[in-house]
Design a protein around this motif. Structure first.
Motif, mmCIF file in Angstrom:
data_model
loop_
_atom_site.group_PDB
_atom_site.id
_atom_site.type_symbol
_atom_site.label_atom_id
_atom_site.label_comp_id
_atom_site.label_asym_id
_atom_site.label_seq_id
_atom_site.Cartn_x
_atom_site.Cartn_y
_atom_site.Cartn_z
ATOM 1 N N UNK A 99 -44.959 58.727 16.472
ATOM 2 C CA UNK A 99 -43.790 59.188 16.058
ATOM 3 C C UNK A 99 -42.741 57.844 15.592
ATOM 4 N N UNK A 100 -43.092 56.862 15.854
ATOM 5 C CA UNK A 100 -42.174 55.643 15.262
ATOM 6 C C UNK A 100 -42.476 55.544 13.860
ATOM 7 N N UNK A 112 -40.215 57.151 11.272
ATOM 8 C CA UNK A 112 -39.070 56.431 10.739
ATOM 9 C C UNK A 112 -39.409 55.592 9.544
ATOM 10 N N UNK A 169 -39.745 58.047 6.694
ATOM 11 C CA UNK A 169 -38.472 58.547 5.890
ATOM 12 C C UNK A 169 -37.745 57.403 5.154
ATOM 13 N N UNK A 170 -37.974 56.500 5.864
ATOM 14 C CA UNK A 170 -37.440 55.143 5.013
ATOM 15 C C UNK A 170 -37.774 54.847 3.587
ATOM 16 N N UNK A 199 -36.944 57.372 1.183
ATOM 17 C CA UNK A 199 -35.627 57.260 0.652
ATOM 18 C C UNK A 199 -35.811 56.203 -0.646
ATOM 19 N N UNK A 251 -35.219 62.173 2.592
ATOM 20 C CA UNK A 251 -35.743 61.722 3.953
ATOM 21 C C UNK A 251 -35.562 62.668 5.206
ATOM 22 N N UNK A 252 -34.328 63.173 5.418
ATOM 23 C CA UNK A 252 -34.338 63.956 6.439
ATOM 24 C C UNK A 252 -35.029 65.049 6.642
ATOM 25 N N UNK A 260 -38.353 63.462 7.852
ATOM 26 C CA UNK A 260 -38.079 63.269 9.241
ATOM 27 C C UNK A 260 -38.308 64.718 10.199
ATOM 28 N N UNK A 261 -37.760 65.601 9.521
ATOM 29 C CA UNK A 261 -38.104 66.947 10.396
ATOM 30 C C UNK A 261 -39.442 67.142 10.590
ATOM 31 N N UNK A 303 -41.182 64.765 12.787
ATOM 32 C CA UNK A 303 -41.018 64.910 14.135
ATOM 33 C C UNK A 303 -41.749 66.013 14.704
ATOM 34 N N UNK A 328 -44.266 65.811 17.971
ATOM 35 C CA UNK A 328 -43.801 66.224 19.295
ATOM 36 C C UNK A 328 -44.523 67.503 20.082
#
Lengths: 446, 139
Positions: A13-14, A17, A20-21, A24, A41-42, A45-46, A49, A53
């Protein structure tokens, strides 16, 4: 066609991040507006994630993210490894221009795209530059580093294993060499032992021989002693009877008879002397002669010898006995006189002309008594033999005096008993010198 | 695992989120915050998200649940410092952040909470920011 700009691998999961960075950065690089950068990026991220999960299903075990540019549009493709995740994906609303989801049994592919505003410099060179810049700024996640370290560790392990194998091989070689050495050692040991056994056996044999020799010598001595003893009685009887025959009191003999009886007496006397000599020698050898130690006056011994031996000298030979002056030696007077008499007899026997001289001198703790003659001399190779029993130098004595070959051996025996040595120095035709070396203090016993 | 610090300022608890929130971090923050509310008896919680560039549905849900938990523990929650781009994205994403009060910055947030502590007035609803209003304002 799509020009790929960047590829990312997501493991946990990490990593989302990081992804998504990077999204951008990619968006900024290709010229998307700031708001669109955040939107993209969002959206990523969605998606990321949701994939990682475990809500509503098992999480993906890994994912790959591709960024690419095609015809003024930025494409993002997420390939997730894992069972169906499509239902879980949230609605991304207006974040992206297009969204397609291909759901497979083992992978889920999510494609998103966002239009790039007109005016951005996006020719092939520009994209290449962007790609290079993105590659240069790629962040290193701890996981990447760990993977690299893992690889290094593995290679190190491999190397260690190779080392170990090498060591094992060397060890085996060494062991083999060792075995060889041990075998050699054992062989040498065996050979040595065998040689040793041979030496020991030889020693034993020598010992045995020695014992045999000793026994033979003793037997000889015993034989000599017995025989001499047994011979002496008859010989003395012969002498006594011959004297009786010759006696003026008995019946007169004819001249011939008288002469023959004289011959019998002379022969018997010779025989007796021989027997006596033998007996003396046997005694000396058997160790039954024990010196009686006392302080002996050498001068007295010398003058006595001068008197008794002079009668034996032929007129052409001068007997010189040098008076040693006041001199005492701890010794056995009888034995010493016997030795010196023997030597003087010997000297006179082999000297026709000249002199026989006896001198005494003190050297350190020893007395040297020398008997020098001007006789025929003795060849060097015979110097040892003249001390053997019954040995006589070839050629008759020049004076015609009889001998038994026992005088010198006997003298040497006696000197040895007295703790000294008897040696000879001589050259043929140059006379001989016999030297008696005796310790002035005796053999040390009181 | 990263932990988000919870600071007590007067009657308030200040949470400044500086890192990307993972599941574990978010859960830990919920627990920490709840314990601090109970321990300190504070009635206000300010969550500062100025440092966050990207707020996705996960973080939105996390903020919602924190607000709900705090309210149950008799503490009001105000989220402050949201960036315009974040707000737009949240709206486009379809998240409404139900039950969460927002303020522009920490100062405004403190004021908002102070007013809320006044005798309960029914103008609470008026103070609630309608996030939808941000959308057209900046785009």
């Amino acid at each position: 066609m799509t020009t790929r700009l960047l590829q990312l691998v997501l493991r946990t999961e990490s990593d989302v991040f990081v992804a998504r960075q990077r999204a951008r950065e990619v968006a900024a690089a290709v010229g998307l507006e700031r708001q669109d950068q955040v939107r993209l990026a969002t959206a990523l991220s969605e998606v990321g994630r949701t994939l990682f999960t475990d809500r509503g299903g098992p999480p993906a075990t890994g994912a790959e993210v591709w960024f690419g540019v095609d015809d003024g549009t930025l494409h993002v493709e997420v390939v997730a490894i894992g069972p169906t995740q499509a239902q879980q994906l949230p609605s991304l609303g207006r974040l992206v221009d297009s969204l397609t989801i291909d759901d497979g049994p083992t992978t889920t592919v999510v494609r998103m795209s966002r239009r790039i505003p007109v005016g951005a410099q996006l020719d092939q060179a520009g994209l290449d530059r962007i790609r290079a810049e993105l590659a240069a700024s790629a962040p290193r996640t701890p996981l990447d580093e760990m993977a690299e370290q893992n690889e290094q560790l593995l290679s190190a392990l491999e190397e260690t294993r190779a080392h170990r194998d090498e060591l094992a091989r060397l060890n085996a070689e060494l062991e083999e060499t060792n075995r060889g050495v041990m075998a050699l050692y054992n062989q040498l040991s065996d050979e040595l032992e065998e040689t040793n056994r041979g030496v020991v056996a030889l020693y034993a044999e020598l010992d045995e021989r020695s014992a045999q020799l000793r026994a033979a010598s003793e037997a000889k001595t015993r034989f000599l002693a017995n025989v001499s003893h047994e011979l002496r009685a008859p010989v003395t009887a012969v002498i006594g009877l011959a004297r009786l025959l010759d006696d003026p009191e008995s019946d007169p003999l004819t001249e011939d008879q008288s002469r023959q009886v004289g011959l019998i007496r002379g022969s018997a006397a010779d025989l007796l002397r021989l027997v006596n000599d033998l007996l003396d020698l046997a005694k000396a050898e058997s160790g039954t002669i024990q010196p009686e130690w006392s302080d002996v006056d050498l001068g007295a011994v010398f003058s006595q010898l001068r008197g008794t031996v002079r009668a034996l000298a032929v007129p052409s030979v001068e007997l010189v006995v040098v008076d040693p002056g006041p001199a005492t030696i701890r010794s056995d007077e009888v034995l010493l006189a016997q030795v010196l008499r023997n030597l003087l007899h010997n000297g006179l026997k082999f000297t026709v002309d000249g002199e026989v001289r006896m001198t005494a001198s003190r050297v350190d703790e020893d007395w040297l008594i020398q008997v020098t003659d001007t006789g025929v001399g003795i060849a060097p190779e015979l110097h040892d033999r003249i001390f053997e029993e019954f040995y006589q130098v070839p050629g008759r004595s020049p004076t015609g005096a009889p001998g038994t070959g026992l005088g010198l051996p006997y003298a040497r025996r006696l000197v040895t008993l007295l703790g000294g040595t008897l040696t000879v120095a001589s050259e043929p035709g140059a006379g001989s010198t016999f030297t008696v070396r005796l310790p002035a203090g005796g053999d040390g016993t009181p | 695992m990263d932990r988000v610090p919870v600071l007590k300022i007067g009657d308030l608890l200040l949470v400044s989120i500086q890192v990307d929130m993972q599941d574990q971090t978010a859960l830990a923050l919920q627990e920490d915050l709840a314990e601090r509310i109970v321990a300190t008896g504070c009635h206000g919680v300010i969550i500062d998200i100025t440092a966050l560039d990207i707020v996705d549905s996960f973080v939105g849900r996390m903020l919602s649940s924190i607000a709900s938990i705090s309210r149950v523990l008799d503490a009001e929650t105000v989220v402050v410092g949201m960036r315009p781009a974040v707000a737009i994205t949240l709206v486009e994403l379809g998240l409404s952040l139900d039950g969460i009060r927002t303020a522009l910055n920490v100062e405004r947030g403190i004021e908002l909470l102070a007013q809320a502590r006044e005798p309960e007035t029914p103008d609470d609803l008026g103070i609630d920011l309608d996030l939808d209003r941000f959308g057209p304002a900046t785009s």
